[in-house]
Design a protein around this motif. Structure first.
Motif, mmCIF file in Angstrom:
data_model
loop_
_atom_site.group_PDB
_atom_site.id
_atom_site.type_symbol
_atom_site.label_atom_id
_atom_site.label_comp_id
_atom_site.label_asym_id
_atom_site.label_seq_id
_atom_site.Cartn_x
_atom_site.Cartn_y
_atom_site.Cartn_z
ATOM 1 N N PRO A 99 -51.122 38.236 65.583
ATOM 2 C CA PRO A 99 -51.675 39.286 64.730
ATOM 3 C C PRO A 99 -50.731 40.460 64.537
ATOM 4 N N VAL A 100 -49.922 40.785 65.556
ATOM 5 C CA VAL A 100 -48.964 41.884 65.429
ATOM 6 C C VAL A 100 -47.937 41.574 64.350
ATOM 7 N N VAL A 101 -47.421 40.348 64.365
ATOM 8 C CA VAL A 101 -46.418 39.955 63.373
ATOM 9 C C VAL A 101 -47.042 39.847 61.990
ATOM 10 N N THR A 102 -48.256 39.251 61.908
ATOM 11 C CA THR A 102 -48.901 39.036 60.613
ATOM 12 C C THR A 102 -49.315 40.338 59.948
ATOM 13 N N PHE A 103 -49.913 41.240 60.712
ATOM 14 C CA PHE A 103 -50.497 42.449 60.132
ATOM 15 C C PHE A 103 -49.585 43.665 60.178
ATOM 16 N N LEU A 104 -48.521 43.620 60.970
ATOM 17 C CA LEU A 104 -47.658 44.796 61.086
ATOM 18 C C LEU A 104 -46.201 44.487 60.759
ATOM 19 N N VAL A 105 -45.582 43.598 61.531
ATOM 20 C CA VAL A 105 -44.129 43.420 61.445
ATOM 21 C C VAL A 105 -43.702 42.938 60.059
ATOM 22 N N LEU A 106 -44.261 41.808 59.601
ATOM 23 C CA LEU A 106 -43.812 41.244 58.322
ATOM 24 C C LEU A 106 -44.208 42.107 57.122
ATOM 25 N N PRO A 107 -45.425 42.664 57.061
ATOM 26 C CA PRO A 107 -45.722 43.559 55.936
ATOM 27 C C PRO A 107 -44.822 44.789 55.885
ATOM 28 N N VAL A 108 -44.553 45.399 57.048
ATOM 29 C CA VAL A 108 -43.672 46.574 57.074
ATOM 30 C C VAL A 108 -42.251 46.177 56.663
ATOM 31 N N PHE A 109 -41.786 45.011 57.130
ATOM 32 C CA PHE A 109 -40.468 44.539 56.728
ATOM 33 C C PHE A 109 -40.406 44.330 55.217
ATOM 34 N N ALA A 110 -41.439 43.699 54.658
ATOM 35 C CA ALA A 110 -41.463 43.474 53.209
ATOM 36 C C ALA A 110 -41.483 44.794 52.455
ATOM 37 N N LEU A 111 -42.260 45.747 52.942
ATOM 38 C CA LEU A 111 -42.340 47.054 52.284
ATOM 39 C C LEU A 111 -40.987 47.754 52.301
ATOM 40 N N ALA A 112 -40.239 47.595 53.383
ATOM 41 C CA ALA A 112 -38.960 48.287 53.525
ATOM 42 C C ALA A 112 -37.815 47.584 52.813
ATOM 43 N N ASN A 113 -37.963 46.292 52.510
ATOM 44 C CA ASN A 113 -36.815 45.529 52.008
ATOM 45 C C ASN A 113 -37.002 44.930 50.618
ATOM 46 N N ALA A 114 -38.227 44.858 50.125
ATOM 47 C CA ALA A 114 -38.456 44.219 48.820
ATOM 48 C C ALA A 114 -38.342 45.196 47.663
ATOM 49 N N GLY A 115 -38.100 46.473 47.955
ATOM 50 C CA GLY A 115 -37.965 47.456 46.887
ATOM 51 C C GLY A 115 -36.584 47.399 46.253
ATOM 52 N N VAL A 116 -36.514 46.828 45.079
ATOM 53 C CA VAL A 116 -35.244 46.694 44.355
ATOM 54 C C VAL A 116 -35.399 47.357 42.992
ATOM 55 N N THR A 117 -34.528 48.305 42.688
ATOM 56 C CA THR A 117 -34.576 48.985 41.392
ATOM 57 C C THR A 117 -33.930 48.105 40.326
ATOM 58 N N VAL A 118 -34.719 47.769 39.305
ATOM 59 C CA VAL A 118 -34.231 46.875 38.251
ATOM 60 C C VAL A 118 -33.302 47.604 37.302
ATOM 61 N N ALA A 119 -33.606 48.883 37.013
ATOM 62 C CA ALA A 119 -32.809 49.660 36.064
ATOM 63 C C ALA A 119 -31.367 49.751 36.548
ATOM 64 N N GLY A 120 -30.455 49.338 35.695
ATOM 65 C CA GLY A 120 -29.040 49.390 36.041
ATOM 66 C C GLY A 120 -28.550 48.220 36.855
ATOM 67 N N SER A 121 -29.471 47.319 37.237
ATOM 68 C CA SER A 121 -29.079 46.149 38.025
ATOM 69 C C SER A 121 -28.661 45.018 37.099
ATOM 70 N N SER A 122 -27.823 44.137 37.599
ATOM 71 C CA SER A 122 -27.375 42.992 36.813
ATOM 72 C C SER A 122 -27.427 41.734 37.659
ATOM 73 N N VAL A 123 -27.659 40.616 36.991
ATOM 74 C CA VAL A 123 -27.669 39.322 37.668
ATOM 75 C C VAL A 123 -26.256 38.758 37.643
ATOM 76 N N GLY A 124 -25.618 38.732 38.817
ATOM 77 C CA GLY A 124 -24.256 38.241 38.908
ATOM 78 C C GLY A 124 -24.179 36.947 39.689
ATOM 79 N N SER A 125 -23.000 36.657 40.210
ATOM 80 C CA SER A 125 -22.774 35.393 40.899
ATOM 81 C C SER A 125 -23.612 35.290 42.180
ATOM 82 N N VAL A 126 -23.878 36.430 42.831
ATOM 83 C CA VAL A 126 -24.693 36.401 44.047
ATOM 84 C C VAL A 126 -26.115 35.963 43.718
ATOM 85 N N SER A 127 -26.712 36.586 42.699
ATOM 86 C CA SER A 127 -28.073 36.210 42.292
ATOM 87 C C SER A 127 -28.142 34.748 41.865
ATOM 88 N N LEU A 128 -27.151 34.315 41.081
ATOM 89 C CA LEU A 128 -27.140 32.921 40.621
ATOM 90 C C LEU A 128 -26.975 31.961 41.796
#
Length: 448
Positions: free
Chosen positions: A317-346
């Motif tokens: 329950p600690v991992v399900t309700f705290l660790v992974l949601p907090v990790f997703a909140l801290a790491n899934a924020g990507v600003t699209v404006a000014g971003s480009s799809v390059g060789s890394v994304s592909l």
């Protein structure tokens, strides 16, 4: 009184369901859970929670309040104890600290599966290992093709990972359409995949070594191993050793999350108290007396579990309700404006969407062809292809490796965009393939 094994915890956080006959009626130790509670405990809820937090992060990072999102990531938090001092940003506390708890749970699951689970059987383990190896090597190779000679070449480990919570959550949503053997196969594959990701992080995404702290980490792990061999059952002892091990590993130059996996392999799994002796404590009586006896019996059953099982049940329950949601909140924020799809994304997209299914099916086919393994009962090659698509849901582990692989924001944003897009498409492709393109032999036989 009836004591029966029920596999994973569904009632009281214990793998045992206990009831006592009283006047012809069965009185459960714990009250039945509601449908909502059962849903919260299911794998599909874990995936849904990750999706929601990831969406919140993505929207926040692209809203007028985006500056507050990135300012929160870089907020410095200091932990001092005497002369010892840790000064890390909030993002580092999450990725190096909270995620060590996630890797501890991963390590516990790996150890359990290797000793008493699906990987304890040579033929089942051979199928999972072959599929997982193919599902790691082919995506890494495809990524390398797209990024050879480019600054993003170091990100080859990103498409190797599988997010077990998401993948199993999709299977849970499909319900009875999916044979049990496929769920077991995907679970075993993801466990081996996690082990491979841990090795990749330890060997290839590690900074320079501090030999003094590395020696202290080795000494602390040795103490934990000795405690495990001696059958020490107190989780507090492993907790203290785990905190020390995490600190020493962090200071040694290895990634701090490796401490979680190392500690997991020290926690004992053997069960010193035979369950047969518990039947002599069958409760009798009525009212408060019966309730007290049932609570005592439940406590005794809990103590009868091995330290590994108790710690695993406590961490879920600690991992399900705290660790992974907090990790997703801290790491899934990507600003699209000014971003480009390059060789890394592909490279990430091709690796996860094409490399994963090809590698999983190819590895499994080779193991079966060499007669090292057989497909599980009622599982077809179409099912294996569907599992390969679902294995392309990298999300948690892929985002984690992205943070290790790149220090420049431009490459990191490309990697995260590729991971998020590939994970969404892999989930849709896997679910659609299994829902529409594959006939379940069991259901077909039932309708004939």
């Amino acid at each position: 009184m009836v004591i029966r094994r029920s596999g994973r915890s569904r009632n009281c956080g214990s793998p045992f369901v206990v009831s006592s006959s009283l006047g012809g009626h069965h009185v459960p130790v714990c009250s039945p859970h509601s449908p909502f509670t059962r849903f919260v405990q299911s794998g599909s809820f874990a995936g849904l929670l990750l999706v929601c937090t990831a969406i919140i992060a993505f929207v926040w990072a692209n809203s007028p309040w985006r500056e507050s999102y990135f300012a929160a990531q870089h907020t410095q938090l200091v932990l001092a104890l005497g002369d010892a001092r840790l000064d890390l940003s909030l993002a580092h506390w999450i990725n190096d600290g909270l995620m060590a708890v996630f890797f501890l749970l991963v390590g516990l699951e790996i150890k359990r599966e290797l000793l008493i689970g699906e990987l304890a059987s040579r033929r089942r383990a051979s199928l999972a290992v072959a599929a997982a190896l193919g599902g790691m090597l082919v995506p890494a190779g495809l990524y390398a093709v797209f990024n050879a000679g480019h600054p993003g070449a170091s990100g080859w480990g990103i498409p190797m990972a599988t997010d077990i919570a998401f993948a199993l959550g999709i299977l849970a949503l499909l319900g009875s359409r999916i044979p049990l053997g496929l769920k077991v196969f995907l679970t075993a594959l993801a466990i081996v995949d996690d082990l491979g990701a841990v090795l990749v992080i330890a060997l290839f995404y590690t900074a320079g070594m501090n030999l003094m702290f590395l020696g202290l980490a080795a000494l602390t792990w040795g103490l934990a191993l000795v405690a495990g061999w001696q059958g020490v059952r107190s989780l507090k002892i492993y907790g203290v050793l785990g905190v020390l091990l995490w600190f020493f590993v962090l200071k040694s130059g290895l990634h701090a999350t490796i401490a979680g996996v190392l500690l997991a392999f020290a926690v004992p799994i053997r069960r010193p108290q035979p369950l047969g002796s518990l039947t002599a404590l069958a409760p009798s009586g009525r009212g408060e007396q019966l309730g007290a006896q049932l609570r005592d019996l439940e406590d005794l059953l809990e103590r009868a579990q091995s330290p590994l099982h108790r710690l695993e049940h406590a961490l879920h329950p600690v991992v399900t309700f705290l660790v992974l949601p907090v990790f997703a909140l801290a790491n899934a924020g990507v600003t699209v404006a000014g971003s480009s799809v390059g060789s890394v994304s592909l490279g990430v997209l091709v690796g996860l969407l094409l490399g994963k299914p090809l590698g999983v099916v190819g590895g499994a086919w080779l193991a079966v062809k060499l007669r090292l393994a057989t497909l599980p009962r009622q599982v077809t090659w179409g099912h294996v292809m569907g599992a390969g698509f679902l294995a392309g849901i990298g999300f948690t582990m892929s985002l984690f490796v992205s943070n290790l692989a790149f220090e420049t924001d431009a490459l990191l944003i490309q990697a995260k965009l590729g991971v998020l897009l590939a994970s969404v498409l892999a989930a849709l492709l896997g679910a659609g393939w299994l829902l529409v393109g594959v006939r379940n032999p069991a259901r077909g036989a039932a309708s004939d």
